[in-house]
Motif scaffolding. Structure first.
Motif, PDB file in Angstrom:
ATOM      1  N   ILE A  62      38.162  31.204  38.711  1.00 44.46           N
ATOM      2  CA  ILE A  62      38.530  32.062  39.449  1.00 44.46           C
ATOM      3  C   ILE A  62      39.860  32.382  40.012  1.00 44.46           C
ATOM      4  CG2 ILE A  62      37.478  34.329  40.621  1.00 44.46           C
ATOM      5  CD1 ILE A  62      35.025  32.605  40.581  1.00 44.46           C
ATOM      6  N   THR A  63      40.729  33.145  39.764  1.00 44.27           N
ATOM      7  CA  THR A  63      42.002  33.151  40.747  1.00 44.27           C
ATOM      8  C   THR A  63      42.373  34.528  41.491  1.00 44.27           C
ATOM      9  OG1 THR A  63      43.347  34.068  38.742  1.00 44.27           O
ATOM     10  CG2 THR A  63      42.860  31.659  38.724  1.00 44.27           C
ATOM     11  N   SER A  64      43.181  34.294  42.267  1.00 46.16           N
ATOM     12  CA  SER A  64      43.894  35.521  42.973  1.00 46.16           C
ATOM     13  C   SER A  64      45.437  35.270  43.315  1.00 46.16           C
ATOM     14  CB  SER A  64      43.075  35.470  44.625  1.00 46.16           C
ATOM     15  OG  SER A  64      43.624  36.677  45.191  1.00 46.16           O
TER      16      SER A  64
ATOM     17  N   PHE B 256      40.685  29.589  43.208  1.00 47.65           N
ATOM     18  CA  PHE B 256      39.933  29.208  44.420  1.00 47.65           C
ATOM     19  C   PHE B 256      38.642  28.746  43.899  1.00 47.65           C
ATOM     20  CE2 PHE B 256      39.728  33.664  43.801  1.00 47.65           C
ATOM     21  CZ  PHE B 256      38.103  33.923  43.941  1.00 47.65           C
ATOM     22  N   ALA B 257      38.555  29.152  42.848  1.00 44.48           N
ATOM     23  CA  ALA B 257      36.887  28.289  42.489  1.00 44.48           C
ATOM     24  C   ALA B 257      36.981  28.010  40.992  1.00 44.48           C
ATOM     25  CB  ALA B 257      35.756  29.128  42.705  1.00 44.48           C
ATOM     26  N   PHE B 258      36.314  27.223  40.319  1.00 41.50           N
ATOM     27  CA  PHE B 258      36.082  26.936  38.942  1.00 41.50           C
ATOM     28  C   PHE B 258      34.897  26.098  38.491  1.00 41.50           C
ATOM     29  CE2 PHE B 258      38.473  23.380  40.457  1.00 41.50           C
ATOM     30  CZ  PHE B 258      37.975  22.111  39.637  1.00 41.50           C
ATOM     31  N   TYR B 259      34.478  26.182  37.305  1.00 37.95           N
ATOM     32  CA  TYR B 259      33.190  25.642  36.540  1.00 37.95           C
ATOM     33  C   TYR B 259      33.598  24.305  35.913  1.00 37.95           C
ATOM     34  CZ  TYR B 259      28.890  25.266  33.844  1.00 37.95           C
ATOM     35  OH  TYR B 259      27.909  24.727  33.410  1.00 37.95           O
ATOM     36  N   TRP B 260      32.905  23.208  36.187  1.00 38.28           N
ATOM     37  CA  TRP B 260      33.052  22.087  35.656  1.00 38.28           C
ATOM     38  C   TRP B 260      32.143  21.170  35.756  1.00 38.28           C
ATOM     39  CZ3 TRP B 260      35.817  17.421  37.962  1.00 38.28           C
ATOM     40  CH2 TRP B 260      36.431  16.541  36.946  1.00 38.28           C
ATOM     41  N   LYS B 261      31.706  20.699  34.489  1.00 41.50           N
ATOM     42  CA  LYS B 261      30.751  19.701  34.399  1.00 41.50           C
ATOM     43  C   LYS B 261      29.351  20.291  35.130  1.00 41.50           C
ATOM     44  CE  LYS B 261      33.431  15.630  33.809  1.00 41.50           C
ATOM     45  NZ  LYS B 261      33.583  14.027  34.161  1.00 41.50           N
ATOM     46  N   LYS B 262      28.848  21.465  34.800  1.00 41.89           N
ATOM     47  CA  LYS B 262      27.662  22.203  35.382  1.00 41.89           C
ATOM     48  C   LYS B 262      27.640  22.127  36.883  1.00 41.89           C
ATOM     49  CE  LYS B 262      24.571  20.997  31.587  1.00 41.89           C
ATOM     50  NZ  LYS B 262      23.517  20.593  30.916  1.00 41.89           N
TER      51      LYS B 262
END
Length: 109
Positions: A32-34, A39-45
């Motif tokens: 997720i970007t701005s 500023f957040a991301f999904y990685w390895k559950k």
């Protein structure tokens, strides 16, 4: 799609309602970007949040977390908190806090 991915996708959709926020990528992972900054991301559950060095995970109420450490020969990345699905009830709030921290860090976002 796994439950962790589904929750992440739901959070991306909700966060995209904020001005300038959209889906992006970080280390080949969905994020997720701005303003072009993740500023957040999904990685390895897990969801990983850029909350800053001053964020106190314990005071916030997290029982399980660790700092992002993608490199074998380097120390963990200060300010980037990895939060497992077991703490997923906090993911949405942490995403909001990470966006707020990013926007407070400079005028470009």
């Amino acid at each position: 799609m796994e439950k962790e991915q589904e929750l992440f996708a739901s959070i991306v959709k909700k966060m995209s309602r904020h001005k300038g926020v959209k889906a992006g990528r970080m280390m080949s992972a969905p994020g997720i970007t701005s303003g072009g900054k993740v500023f957040a991301f999904y990685w390895k559950k897990e969801m990983i949040f850029r909350l800053g060095k001053e964020f106190d995970a314990v005071a916030f109420g997290l029982k399980e977390w660790h700092l992002l450490n993608p490199f074998k020969e380097r120390p963990p990345m200060a300010g980037w908190f990895c939060v497992p699905y077991s703490e997923s009830r906090h993911w949405e709030e942490l995403a909001r806090r990470a966006l707020k921290a990013l926007r407070a860090s400079g005028p470009s976002v």
